[in-house]
Design a protein around this motif. Structure first.
Motif, PDB file in Angstrom:
ATOM      1  N   GLN A   1      47.486  11.401  28.156  1.00  0.00           N
ATOM      2  CA  GLN A   1      46.610  11.648  29.294  1.00  0.00           C
ATOM      3  C   GLN A   1      45.941  10.327  29.680  1.00  0.00           C
ATOM      4  N   LYS A   2      45.944  10.035  30.963  1.00  0.00           N
ATOM      5  CA  LYS A   2      45.426   8.747  31.421  1.00  0.00           C
ATOM      6  C   LYS A   2      44.060   8.934  32.082  1.00  0.00           C
ATOM      7  N   PHE A   3      43.078   8.173  31.575  1.00  0.00           N
ATOM      8  CA  PHE A   3      41.729   8.204  32.117  1.00  0.00           C
ATOM      9  C   PHE A   3      41.309   6.790  32.503  1.00  0.00           C
ATOM     10  N   ASP A   4      40.186   6.679  33.183  1.00  0.00           N
ATOM     11  CA  ASP A   4      39.627   5.372  33.515  1.00  0.00           C
ATOM     12  C   ASP A   4      39.269   4.655  32.215  1.00  0.00           C
ATOM     13  N   GLY A   5      39.898   3.530  31.966  1.00  0.00           N
ATOM     14  CA  GLY A   5      39.701   2.809  30.709  1.00  0.00           C
ATOM     15  C   GLY A   5      38.723   1.654  30.801  1.00  0.00           C
ATOM     16  N   THR A   6      37.841   1.663  31.790  1.00  0.00           N
ATOM     17  CA  THR A   6      36.844   0.595  31.915  1.00  0.00           C
ATOM     18  C   THR A   6      36.100   0.423  30.594  1.00  0.00           C
ATOM     19  N   VAL A   7      36.037  -0.799  30.094  1.00  0.00           N
ATOM     20  CA  VAL A   7      35.419  -1.045  28.796  1.00  0.00           C
ATOM     21  C   VAL A   7      34.732  -2.400  28.807  1.00  0.00           C
ATOM     22  N   ILE A   8      33.660  -2.524  28.046  1.00  0.00           N
ATOM     23  CA  ILE A   8      32.998  -3.814  27.860  1.00  0.00           C
ATOM     24  C   ILE A   8      33.695  -4.530  26.714  1.00  0.00           C
ATOM     25  N   GLU A   9      34.301  -5.658  27.012  1.00  0.00           N
ATOM     26  CA  GLU A   9      35.076  -6.362  25.992  1.00  0.00           C
ATOM     27  C   GLU A   9      34.187  -6.968  24.910  1.00  0.00           C
ATOM     28  N   ASP A  10      33.055  -7.528  25.298  1.00  0.00           N
ATOM     29  CA  ASP A  10      32.130  -8.131  24.323  1.00  0.00           C
ATOM     30  C   ASP A  10      30.808  -7.371  24.401  1.00  0.00           C
ATOM     31  N   HIS A  11      30.728  -6.251  23.682  1.00  0.00           N
ATOM     32  CA  HIS A  11      29.553  -5.384  23.789  1.00  0.00           C
ATOM     33  C   HIS A  11      28.301  -6.016  23.187  1.00  0.00           C
ATOM     34  N   GLU A  12      28.470  -6.872  22.181  1.00  0.00           N
ATOM     35  CA  GLU A  12      27.299  -7.531  21.602  1.00  0.00           C
ATOM     36  C   GLU A  12      26.688  -8.509  22.604  1.00  0.00           C
ATOM     37  N   ARG A  13      27.524  -9.266  23.264  1.00  0.00           N
ATOM     38  CA  ARG A  13      27.025 -10.213  24.263  1.00  0.00           C
ATOM     39  C   ARG A  13      26.342  -9.467  25.403  1.00  0.00           C
ATOM     40  N   ALA A  14      26.926  -8.342  25.806  1.00  0.00           N
ATOM     41  CA  ALA A  14      26.339  -7.556  26.893  1.00  0.00           C
ATOM     42  C   ALA A  14      24.942  -7.073  26.520  1.00  0.00           C
ATOM     43  N   LEU A  15      24.761  -6.632  25.288  1.00  0.00           N
ATOM     44  CA  LEU A  15      23.441  -6.169  24.862  1.00  0.00           C
ATOM     45  C   LEU A  15      22.459  -7.326  24.776  1.00  0.00           C
ATOM     46  N   ARG A  16      22.887  -8.452  24.230  1.00  0.00           N
ATOM     47  CA  ARG A  16      21.977  -9.604  24.141  1.00  0.00           C
ATOM     48  C   ARG A  16      21.471 -10.009  25.525  1.00  0.00           C
ATOM     49  N   ARG A  17      22.352  -9.956  26.506  1.00  0.00           N
ATOM     50  CA  ARG A  17      21.958 -10.302  27.878  1.00  0.00           C
ATOM     51  C   ARG A  17      20.944  -9.278  28.416  1.00  0.00           C
ATOM     52  N   GLU A  18      21.191  -8.007  28.161  1.00  0.00           N
ATOM     53  CA  GLU A  18      20.287  -6.954  28.632  1.00  0.00           C
ATOM     54  C   GLU A  18      18.907  -7.054  27.980  1.00  0.00           C
ATOM     55  N   LEU A  19      18.894  -7.444  26.713  1.00  0.00           N
ATOM     56  CA  LEU A  19      17.623  -7.517  25.989  1.00  0.00           C
ATOM     57  C   LEU A  19      16.695  -8.582  26.557  1.00  0.00           C
ATOM     58  N   GLN A  20      17.234  -9.495  27.343  1.00  0.00           N
ATOM     59  CA  GLN A  20      16.411 -10.549  27.937  1.00  0.00           C
ATOM     60  C   GLN A  20      15.784 -10.113  29.266  1.00  0.00           C
ATOM     61  N   LYS A  21      16.082  -8.897  29.702  1.00  0.00           N
ATOM     62  CA  LYS A  21      15.481  -8.394  30.930  1.00  0.00           C
ATOM     63  C   LYS A  21      13.966  -8.277  30.778  1.00  0.00           C
ATOM     64  N   PRO A  22      13.206  -8.440  31.850  1.00  0.00           N
ATOM     65  CA  PRO A  22      11.756  -8.225  31.773  1.00  0.00           C
ATOM     66  C   PRO A  22      11.440  -6.807  31.301  1.00  0.00           C
ATOM     67  N   GLY A  23      10.471  -6.689  30.424  1.00  0.00           N
ATOM     68  CA  GLY A  23      10.068  -5.382  29.913  1.00  0.00           C
ATOM     69  C   GLY A  23      10.798  -4.959  28.664  1.00  0.00           C
ATOM     70  N   ALA A  24      11.571  -5.872  28.084  1.00  0.00           N
ATOM     71  CA  ALA A  24      12.322  -5.538  26.867  1.00  0.00           C
ATOM     72  C   ALA A  24      11.777  -6.353  25.691  1.00  0.00           C
ATOM     73  N   ILE A  25      12.567  -7.287  25.206  1.00  0.00           N
ATOM     74  CA  ILE A  25      12.148  -8.089  24.053  1.00  0.00           C
ATOM     75  C   ILE A  25      10.874  -8.881  24.339  1.00  0.00           C
ATOM     76  N   ASP A  26      10.645  -9.208  25.596  1.00  0.00           N
ATOM     77  CA  ASP A  26       9.437  -9.991  25.915  1.00  0.00           C
ATOM     78  C   ASP A  26       8.148  -9.209  25.663  1.00  0.00           C
ATOM     79  N   ARG A  27       8.276  -7.900  25.392  1.00  0.00           N
ATOM     80  CA  ARG A  27       7.089  -7.107  25.079  1.00  0.00           C
ATOM     81  C   ARG A  27       6.805  -7.017  23.579  1.00  0.00           C
ATOM     82  N   ILE A  28       7.713  -7.551  22.780  1.00  0.00           N
ATOM     83  CA  ILE A  28       7.502  -7.589  21.333  1.00  0.00           C
ATOM     84  C   ILE A  28       6.646  -8.807  20.994  1.00  0.00           C
ATOM     85  N   ARG A  29       5.584  -8.580  20.219  1.00  0.00           N
ATOM     86  CA  ARG A  29       4.675  -9.655  19.849  1.00  0.00           C
ATOM     87  C   ARG A  29       4.902 -10.055  18.395  1.00  0.00           C
TER      88      ARG A  29
END
Length: 423
Positions: free
Chosen positions: A21-49
């Motif tokens: 069965q064929k489905f949309d196979g969209t995938v994040i190839e480097d999921h760790e890098r994607a998360l590290r980039r997201e964590l730098q968004k305002p309101g995320a890691i910058d709120r940790i003291r």
């Protein structure tokens, strides 16, 4: 079992073919890098003291790459000067015990050694408020004492109710962080009101607890990460509504609307909270959810090793095997029903001695005139639907479907000397 063998001896099991069965196979190839980039968004890691203790809430589902996402989040918290620790965030799962919930995380690869952070597991909770309807709102004691809280979870359709918010960060906060008592409270008035009570509890907890952000994940139909978003606390609810709609479009499914017999090799809590995802099988534990194929009879054959005997969901099937029942941890299984108030999935389905007779029983009772015309589908579990088996009676329909590829010629299912299916 002799009388049952006599009743079933002339029931045919159709020949099968393997399909893709064929489905949309969209995938994040480097999921760790994607998360590290997201964590730098305002309101995320910058709120940790610096010096803050940070509870990282991790659940029990078989979320793709969950150990990687947890480790990367912990690394980012520590880099910001925080002192992270892991809290099992899974309601009553793991047998509703602190040790059981720790073991669940270990099976997911979320260990103190691998994550580089302590794991604090307890079923003790603190009541922080109650809803206008009187339902209490609880939170894990360790999390309540933290300076900051981060929640990691996959967003997906729920298996027992429908609403703008179903299974995701909000549910993880309301039910997961609430431990067994919180899960019990949220379920107490039944699934009819879950679409109201889950977000209502989560809003109170976001308001009264130091929840900083959520790591929201969406998966494609092949159980792979296709989206990672870090949601600041104030944005969790609104953004989760959008992510749920995307998750629904990516849900794996069986590409046949009507099935006489559905055979499922494995069920387990690592597959779905219901053992098998009703969104895939079309069999729901409550009347408050819908969708999926029309299945006449369903057979579940075995438990995953990861479920540790929790057979929640076996009661949703019509037939099962003695080997599955022999593996059941009834305390762990029944704890789900007692907490959720939905006990039908924890009942034991009609039990046959092996796979051979369980499948024959399903064919016999699937309410068709000619058993040789049985429309039978066999899947490994509800997470893996890329390659499945179908009976030859579905072959013409499969050939006409643009998203189905026929992989084999027809063949007979093979059973070992104990009457169980070979791989």
């Amino acid at each position: 079992m002799s009388i049952l063998r006599t009743l079933l001896q002339d029931i045919p099991i159709p020949q099968m073919v393997r399909i893709r069965q064929k489905f949309d196979g969209t995938v994040i190839e480097d999921h760790e890098r994607a998360l590290r980039r997201e964590l730098q968004k305002p309101g995320a890691i910058d709120r940790i003291r610096p010096g803050q203790s940070v509870a990282v809430a991790v659940g029990s589902r078989g979320v793709a790459n969950i150990a990687d996402f947890t480790r990367v989040t912990i690394e980012a918290i520590r880099a910001a000067g925080g002192e992270p620790f892991i809290v099992p965030c899974m309601g009553s799962h793991g047998g509703a015990t602190a040790e059981g919930q720790r073991d669940v995380l270990h099976h997911l690869g979320v260990t103190e050694t691998a994550m580089g952070a302590p794991l604090r597991s307890s079923m003790e909770v603190v009541k922080i408020d109650e809803l206008p309807n009187g339902l209490p709102v609880y939170v894990d004691k360790y999390a309540s004492e933290a300076d900051a809280i981060v929640v990691i979870n996959r967003v997906k359709p729920h298996t027992a109710f429908r609403g703008p918010i179903e299974s995701g960060i909000m549910k993880m906060i309301a039910i997961g962080l609430g431990k067994q008592k919180g899960a019990e409270a949220c379920h107490q008035l039944g699934f009819k009101y879950m679409a109201e009570n889950v977000p209502a509890m989560a809003r109170i907890m976001i308001d009264k607890l130091p929840i900083v952000f959520g790591v929201a994940l969406v998966e494609n139909a092949y159980d792979q990460t296709c989206r990672v978003e870090v949601l600041p606390a104030a944005e969790i609810e609104a953004r989760e509504v959008v992510l749920l709609e995307e998750a629904k479009t990516r849900l794996p499914k069986i590409l046949f609307d009507q099935i006489d017999v559905l055979v499922i090799d494995y069920i387990g809590k690592n597959i779905s909270g219901d053992g098998m995802d009703p969104n895939v099988t079309g069999r729901y534990p409550t009347p408050y959810a819908h969708g999926g194929p029309d299945v006449s009879k369903m057979v579940v054959l075995d438990l995953t090793p990861e479920t540790k005997g929790n057979a929640n969901g076996v009661g949703t099937a019509d037939f099962t095997t003695q080997r599955l029942v022999d593996q059941m941890d009834r305390d762990a299984t029944y704890a789900n029903g007692l907490t959720s108030t939905v006990c039908a999935p924890t009942k034991i389905a009609t039990t046959l001695e092996n796979d051979y007779y369980a499948i024959k029983a399903a064919v016999k009772t699937c309410n068709i005139l000619d058993y040789t015309k049985c429309r039978l589908v066999r899947i490994q579990d509800t997470l893996h639907l890329g390659e499945i088996e179908i009976s030859v009676n579905l072959l013409d329909e499969a050939k006409r479907h643009p998203d189905i590829e026929i992989l084999t010629e027809p063949y007979d299912l093979k059973f070992n000397s104990e009457g169980n299916l070979t791989t």
